[in-house]
Write an enzyme that holds these catalytic residues in place. Structure first.
Site, PDB file in Angstrom:
ATOM      1  N   LYS A 288       0.856  -1.186   0.000  1.00 41.27           N
ATOM      2  CA  LYS A 288       0.000   0.000   0.000  1.00 41.27           C
ATOM      3  C   LYS A 288       0.900   1.247   0.000  1.00 41.27           C
ATOM      4  CE  LYS A 288      -4.341   1.416   2.038  1.00 41.27           C
ATOM      5  NZ  LYS A 288      -5.486   1.043   2.870  1.00 41.27           N
ATOM      6  N   GLU A 377     -19.247  -5.524  10.225  1.00 37.87           N
ATOM      7  CA  GLU A 377     -20.220  -4.759  11.011  1.00 37.87           C
ATOM      8  C   GLU A 377     -21.263  -5.666  11.668  1.00 37.87           C
ATOM      9  OE1 GLU A 377     -19.151  -3.888   7.972  1.00 37.87           O
ATOM     10  OE2 GLU A 377     -18.172  -1.963   8.356  1.00 37.87           O
ATOM     11  N   ARG A 405     -25.558  -2.170   7.125  1.00 34.60           N
ATOM     12  CA  ARG A 405     -25.248  -3.570   6.851  1.00 34.60           C
ATOM     13  C   ARG A 405     -25.614  -4.492   8.010  1.00 34.60           C
ATOM     14  NH1 ARG A 405     -19.894  -4.956   3.620  1.00 34.60           N
ATOM     15  NH2 ARG A 405     -21.065  -3.765   2.103  1.00 34.60           N
TER      16      ARG A 405
HETATM   17  C1  LIG Z   1     -18.703  -1.885   4.969  1.00 31.67           C
HETATM   18  C2  LIG Z   1     -17.506  -0.985   5.082  1.00 31.67           C
HETATM   19  N1  LIG Z   1     -16.877  -0.893   6.268  1.00 31.67           N
HETATM   20  C3  LIG Z   1     -15.811  -0.075   6.390  1.00 31.67           C
HETATM   21  C4  LIG Z   1     -15.357   0.646   5.321  1.00 31.67           C
HETATM   22  C5  LIG Z   1     -14.214   1.641   5.487  1.00 31.67           C
HETATM   23  N2  LIG Z   1     -13.044   1.208   4.722  1.00 31.67           N
HETATM   24  C6  LIG Z   1     -12.760   1.743   3.516  1.00 31.67           C
HETATM   25  S1  LIG Z   1     -11.387   1.113   2.851  1.00 31.67           S
HETATM   26  C7  LIG Z   1     -11.145   0.108   4.152  1.00 31.67           C
HETATM   27  C8  LIG Z   1      -9.967  -0.806   4.166  1.00 31.67           C
HETATM   28  C9  LIG Z   1     -10.017  -1.769   3.049  1.00 31.67           C
HETATM   29  O1  LIG Z   1      -8.888  -2.578   3.103  1.00 31.67           O
HETATM   30  P1  LIG Z   1      -8.522  -3.481   1.861  1.00 31.67           P
HETATM   31  O2  LIG Z   1      -9.755  -4.119   1.341  1.00 31.67           O
HETATM   32  O3  LIG Z   1      -7.434  -4.386   2.277  1.00 31.67           O
HETATM   33  O4  LIG Z   1      -8.043  -2.460   0.768  1.00 31.67           O
HETATM   34  P2  LIG Z   1      -6.714  -1.556   0.761  1.00 31.67           P
HETATM   35  O5  LIG Z   1      -7.110  -0.216   1.280  1.00 31.67           O
HETATM   36  O6  LIG Z   1      -5.698  -2.212   1.608  1.00 31.67           O
HETATM   37  O7  LIG Z   1      -6.342  -1.514  -0.656  1.00 31.67           O
HETATM   38  C10 LIG Z   1     -12.125   0.298   5.123  1.00 31.67           C
HETATM   39  C11 LIG Z   1     -12.168  -0.385   6.422  1.00 31.67           C
HETATM   40  C12 LIG Z   1     -16.065   0.526   4.112  1.00 31.67           C
HETATM   41  N3  LIG Z   1     -15.721   1.227   3.031  1.00 31.67           N
HETATM   42  N4  LIG Z   1     -17.117  -0.297   4.017  1.00 31.67           N
END
Ligand SMILES: Cc1ncc(C[n+]2csc(CCOP(=O)(O)OP(=O)(O)O)c2C)c(N)n1
Length: 642
Positions: A288, A377, A405
C-alpha cells in the site's frame, strides 16, 4: 481548477484501447507516469492515496489484458480505483475528483461504462462479479470475463465468503483478484490475515501450485486436460492437507501469490487465466502506498492524508490562531477511556475503523477491553450483544452508513432481547467528499421504528460526553444510539464534568416568539446562528435542542405545541421518517395542527461535496433555517439580506 499535466505516454491514453496500442515494453513507463499523476493530483486536491498507488500495475495490466468494458471489472470499495478512472477517460477531469459537481471518488455506473458496479462500502465485489458472470452464462455471452478486485481487508467481511460459497459451485466464469497488502485502513486483523501470510510463505505448497499452473498454462484446455488437472490438484490437496488451500476447498482454483508490482508478469498471468474457465482466485502481493516512500512507511496516515507537499511530504494542516474544537470522534475516543477507568464493565468494539472513530486510544490503553474486529459490522453488533448478555457495557462504534449492513443484528440480536448495547454512530449526516455511499442519512428512521431503542444526538462535545455517561449507567436497560457527525464540534474546552441526562428530555436553548425551531444534534448550532441572523430582521424564534428522536420529550412538545403555531424541525438526516416525522406523528396523535416545516436531507440521493456545500444544497444550514423562519412569518427576503 486546472487540469493536471500527464507524462508523454499517459497523456495519449484516453481509453484502454489507446493503452493496448502500446508495446509491452512501454507498460512500466505508463505505470510510472500514472503513479506520478496520482501523486500530483492527490497532493493538490486530496482524496484516497495509498490504495491507488498500490494497484497502479494491476490497473494497467487489467486494462491491457482484458477487454474492458465488455469484460466486467468490479473494484471492491473503489477507493483504489483512481488509476482505473484515469485510464478510462477521466484523466482530464480527474482534478475534480470528490469535488462538488465533479467526478466521484468511487466507481459509479452512471459516470462511466467502465465502472461495472457502484461501490464505496466494502466486500461487495465478488457477489457483484459473480452475478454478472451468471447473467453472461445465461445469456450465452461466453466471451466475457468477470473480475472482482478485493483487498485482504475487505475479505474479512462475511459477504465475500457467502459469495465464495456460491462461486465455488456455480461453474461461472469469475476471476477474483485478492490484492493482499496486509493492510486495511489500519493494519489488517484476524485469522484470515495470518492464513494469507502462511500461504504466501509456504514454499512447498507454492512449488506444487507453480508446477500445476505451468502445466495448465501450457496445455490447450480440453476435457482430458481438465481431468488431468483436477487429478493433479486432488493429489496436491491430499499431500498437503495441512496447508490445504481455503479457496480450493471452496471449489475455486487458486493461483499465486505473485508480485503485484510486476506489470509484465501480471499481464501474462491475466492472459493465461483468461483461458481457464470457471471460478478462480489470483492472489497478488502488493505494498500500500507503493512508490511514495512516506506512504509506504505510514500506511494508515497516508490512506487519505488530505493535501500535501509532494516534494517534502508535509501534510497541509489548518493552522488555527485559537484553540480549535476537537473532532467528535476524538471526544468519543478519549471519553470512553475516562468512563472505562471508572466502570470495569465498559468495552469498546470497532469494525475496522480504530483510527477513523478514535477507539485506537482505548485499544492502546486497555488492549483487553477494546477490539478491532475487521470489516465485519454484522459481527461487531452481535458480538457486542453477546458481551451484553454477560453484563458488559459495550460501546459499539460504527459509522452510520456502515451500520446499514448490520440492521438485522440490531433488530434480532439486540433490540428484541432488549440488550443495552450502546451504538455510537459516527459520520451521521452528510459526510462530504465521500458522497452518497457514505452519507449517514438513514439511521434515525431505521432505528426509530425498532421498539426498545433510545436514539440521541449531541449538539456539542459536552452533550456527547454526557450522553455516553448516561448510556453506560446501570439503570439504562435499553439499546442506546448516540449519533454524531464527521468533523469538529464547537467547544475548544470540551473536557467538561459528566452530568446525567434524563433519557427522553430535551432542553430550551432560547425562548422566543411565533416560531419554534426544534433541532436534534449538531445542526442545533446552525439554528443558533440562524437566530442571530434573524435579530437583524427583528425576528425572535424560540429554539429547542430536543436531543432524543426516541423517546420524544412529550412534555416539552405539549408545551411547544400549545404555545406555537409555527414549527420548524431540523435534522442532519433524511426527512423521510426522521426526527421531523416523529414530531409530526406526535402532533397528529394529540390533535395539534401547527404549520410544520421539516428541514433535513431530502428524499433523493445527495452527491458529494464539502459538508457546507451540501447543507446549503439541501437547505438546512443557518441561512436556510433563517429563510424558513422568514417565510413562515411572511417576511419578504431581499437578496441583500442574504
Ligand atoms: C462496509 C464498510 N466498512 C468499512 C469501510 C471503510 N473502509 C474503507 S477502505 C477500508 C480498508 C479496506 O482494506 P482493503 O480491502 O485491504 O483495501 P486496501 O485499502 O488495503 O487496498 C475500510 C475499512 C467501508 N468502506 N465499508
Amino acid at each position: 481548477m486546472e487540469e493536471i499535466a500527464a507524462g508523454p505516454l499517459l497523456s495519449q491514453i484516453n481509453t484502454p484501447d489507446d493503452l493496448k496500442k502500446l508495446n509491452k515494453s512501454q507498460l512500466q513507463q505508463v505505470c510510472n507516469e500514472l503513479r506520478q499523476f496520482i501523486i500530483d493530483c492527490v497532493s493538490i486536491h486530496g482524496g484516497h492515496f495509498g490504495a491507488s498507488l498500490g494497484v497502479v500495475e494491476l490497473s494497467v495490466a487489467l486494462h491491457y489484458a482484458l477487454n474492458t468494458p465488455d469484460d466486467q471489472l468490479v473494484w471492491d470499495v473503489g477507493h483504489q480505483a483512481y488509476g482505473h478512472k484515469i485510464l478510462t477517460g477521466r484523466r482530464k477531469v480527474f482534478h475534480t475528483n470528490r469535488k462538488y459537481g465533479g467526478i466521484s471518488g468511487f466507481p459509479k455506473r452512471g459516470e462511466s461504462e467502465y465502472d461495472a458496479f457502484g461501490v464505496g462500502h466494502s466486500s461487495t465485489s465478488i457477489s457483484a462479479a459473480l452475478g454478472m458472470a451468471i447473467a453472461s452464462k445465461y445469456k450465452g455471452e461466453t466471451h466475457r470475463q468477470h473480475v472482482a478486485v478485493i483487498g485482504d481487508g475487505a475479505m474479512t467481511a462475511g459477504l465475500p465468503f457467502e459469495a465464495l460459497n456460491h462461486a465455488g459451485v456455480s461453474g461461472s466464469n469469475v476471476l477474483i483478484i485478492l490484492n493482499d497488502n496486509n493492510m486495511s485502513i489500519d493494519p489488517n486483523v484476524g485469522a484470515l490475515k495470518e492464513y494469507l501470510t502462511d500461504i504466501t510463505t509456504s514454499h512447498t505448497y507454492n512449488k506444487f501450485r507453480d508446477d500445476v499452473w505451468k502445466l495448465l498454462g501450457k496445455l490447450p484446455y480440453g476435457e482430458f486436460q481438465q481431468d488431468l488437472a483436477s487429478k493433479v490438484e486432488a493429489g496436491l490437496k491430499g499431500v498437503l492437507s495441512k496447508t490445504s488451500n481455503l479457496f480450493e476447498a471452496l471449489g475455486l482454483r487458486y493461483f499465486g501469490p505473485i508480485d503485484g508490482h510486476n506489470v509484465l508478469k501480471l499481464v501474462e498471468t491475466l492472459k493465461d487465466l483468461r483461458d481457464i474457465p470457471g471460478p478462480k482466485l489470483l492472489h497478488i502481493k502488493t505494498v500500500k502506498g507503493k512508490g511514495y516512500d512516506l506512504a509506504e512507511k505510514d500506511q494508515t496516515l497516508w490512506h487519505a492524508p488530505g493535501t500535501f507537499d509532494k516534494i517534502t511530504g508535509k501534510i497541509n494542516k489548518k493552522i488555527a490562531p485559537v484553540p480549535e474544537p476537537p473532532k467528535y470522534q476524538d471526544v468519543f475516543g478519549h471519553t470512553i477511556i475516562e468512563l472505562a477507568e471508572k466502570n470495569p464493565a465498559i468495552m469498546g468494539i470497532t469494525p475496522a475503523m480504530p483510527s477513523g472513530c478514535s477507539l485506537k486510544y482505548m485499544m492502546e490503553a486497555m488492549p483487553d477491553r477494546a477490539f478491532d474486529v475487521g470489516i465485519a459490522e454484522q459481527h461487531a453488533v452481535t458480538v457486542s450483544a453477546g458481551m451484553a448478555t454477560r453484563g458488559l457495557r459495550v460501546f459499539c462504534n460504527i459509522y452510520s452508513s456502515f451500520m446499514q449492513r448490520a440492521y438485522d443484528m440490531v433488530v434480532h440480536d439486540v433490540a428484541i432481547q432488549k440488550l443495552p448495547v450502546i451504538f455510537c454512530l459516527d459520520r451521521a449526516g452528510l459526510v462530504g467528499d465521500d458522497g452518497p455511499t457514505h452519507h449517514g442519512a438513514y439511521d434515525i428512521p431505521f432505528m426509530r421504528c425498532i421498539p426498545n431503542m433510545v436514539i440521541s444526538a449531541p449538539m456539542n462535545e459536552a452533550e456527547l460526553r454526557n450522553l455516553m455517561y448516561t448510556a453506560q449507567l446501570p439503570e439504562n436497560e435499553y439499546p442506546f444510539v448516540i449519533r454524531y457527525p464527521r468533523g469538529q464540534g464547537v467547544m475548544p474546552e470540551w473536557r467538561t464534568p459528566f452530568e446525567k441526562i434524563t433519557v427522553g428530555k430535551g432542553r430550551q436553548i432560547k425562548d422566543g416568539e411565533e416560531v419554534a425551531i426544534l433541532t436534534i444534534g449538531h445542526p442545533g448550532n446552525f439554528a443558533v446562528q440562524a437566530c442571530k441572523m434573524l435579530l437583524a430582521d427583528g425576528l425572535d424564534p424560540a429554539h429547542y435542542d430536543m436531543r432524543f428522536a426516541k423517546p420524544l420529550d412529550e412534555e416539552l412538545l405539549h408545551e411547544i405545541a400549545t404555545r406555537f403555531q409555527k414549527i420548524i424541525t431540523v435534522e442532519d438526516g433524511t426527512i423521510v421518517g426522521g426526527f421531523g416525522s416523529a414530531v409530526l406523528e406526535f402532533m397528529a396523535a394529540h390533535n395539534y395542527t401547527p404549520e410544520v416545516k421539516m428541514l433535513g436531507i431530502p428524499d433523493r440521493i445527495v452527491e458529494h461535496g464539502k459538508p457546507e456545500e451540501l447543507h446549503r444544497e439541501c437547505e438546512y444550514d443557518a441561512l436556510a433555517i433563517a429563510n424558513a423562519v422568514r417565510e413562515m412569518v411572511d417576511v419578504k427576503v431581499s437578496l441583500a439580506t442574504i
